[in-house]
Design a protein around this motif. Structure first.
Motif, PDB file in Angstrom:
ATOM      1  N   ALA A 100     -15.853 -36.304 -20.075  1.00 50.68           N
ATOM      2  CA  ALA A 100     -16.105 -37.396 -21.013  1.00 50.68           C
ATOM      3  C   ALA A 100     -14.979 -38.424 -20.978  1.00 50.68           C
ATOM      4  O   ALA A 100     -15.232 -39.632 -20.926  1.00 50.68           O
ATOM      5  CB  ALA A 100     -16.283 -36.844 -22.424  1.00 50.68           C
ATOM      6  N   VAL A 104     -15.271 -42.399 -19.621  1.00 49.86           N
ATOM      7  CA  VAL A 104     -14.863 -43.563 -20.409  1.00 49.86           C
ATOM      8  C   VAL A 104     -13.844 -44.391 -19.637  1.00 49.86           C
ATOM      9  O   VAL A 104     -13.950 -45.625 -19.549  1.00 49.86           O
ATOM     10  CB  VAL A 104     -14.315 -43.132 -21.786  1.00 49.86           C
ATOM     11  N   ARG A 107     -15.503 -46.200 -16.694  1.00 54.24           N
ATOM     12  CA  ARG A 107     -16.335 -47.334 -17.164  1.00 54.24           C
ATOM     13  C   ARG A 107     -15.463 -48.522 -17.560  1.00 54.24           C
ATOM     14  O   ARG A 107     -15.782 -49.662 -17.251  1.00 54.24           O
ATOM     15  CB  ARG A 107     -17.192 -46.920 -18.330  1.00 54.24           C
ATOM     16  N   LEU A 108     -14.368 -48.239 -18.257  1.00 59.89           N
ATOM     17  CA  LEU A 108     -13.466 -49.323 -18.638  1.00 59.89           C
ATOM     18  C   LEU A 108     -12.860 -49.991 -17.410  1.00 59.89           C
ATOM     19  O   LEU A 108     -12.741 -51.216 -17.350  1.00 59.89           O
ATOM     20  CB  LEU A 108     -12.370 -48.801 -19.568  1.00 59.89           C
TER      21      LEU A 108
END
Length: 119
Positions: A100, A104, A107-108
């Motif tokens: 997870a 994140v 994606r950032l």
């Protein structure tokens, strides 16, 4: 969906399943015995039972140790809720949490890269 995208998704799914299997099985086989660092810090002391629990008697580095700030959390000591028989579950939870956080971060990074590249 292109063939390359499908192939990548199958690879990532297979990789994730392998990681979860390894995390669940290998962590359940982990030893509760002290590792080398623990054994080295306990050198010079004996563990004795007292009315309040275990205590160290002697002169060793471990006498200066304190509990970690997160030692009372549900996943402390590679267990779930303090039950050491659930180390496999703790391993799986740790692997999912790592996935997870990585998702994140990736994606950032991808969003920042697209933003830098412009329209």
């Amino acid at each position: 969906m292109s063939m390359s995208s499908w192939s990548s998704r199958r690879f990532l799914l297979g990789f994730a399943l392998a990681v979860l299997l390894i995390a669940g099985v290998v962590s359940s086989l982990a030893s509760a015995s002290p590792d080398g660092l623990d054994a080295a810090t306990l050198r010079g002391c004996d563990t004795v039972e007292t009315e309040t629990g275990e205590a160290l008697v002697g002169d060793c580095i471990a006498k200066n140790a304190a509990d970690h700030q997160l030692s009372a959390t549900p996943l402390a000591d590679y267990a779930v809720g303090g039950r050491s028989g659930l180390t496999g579950v703790a391993g799986i939870i740790g692997a999912v949490a790592t996935f997870a956080v990585a998702a994140v971060v990736f994606r950032l990074l991808a969003r920042a890269r697209r933003h830098r590249a412009g329209p």
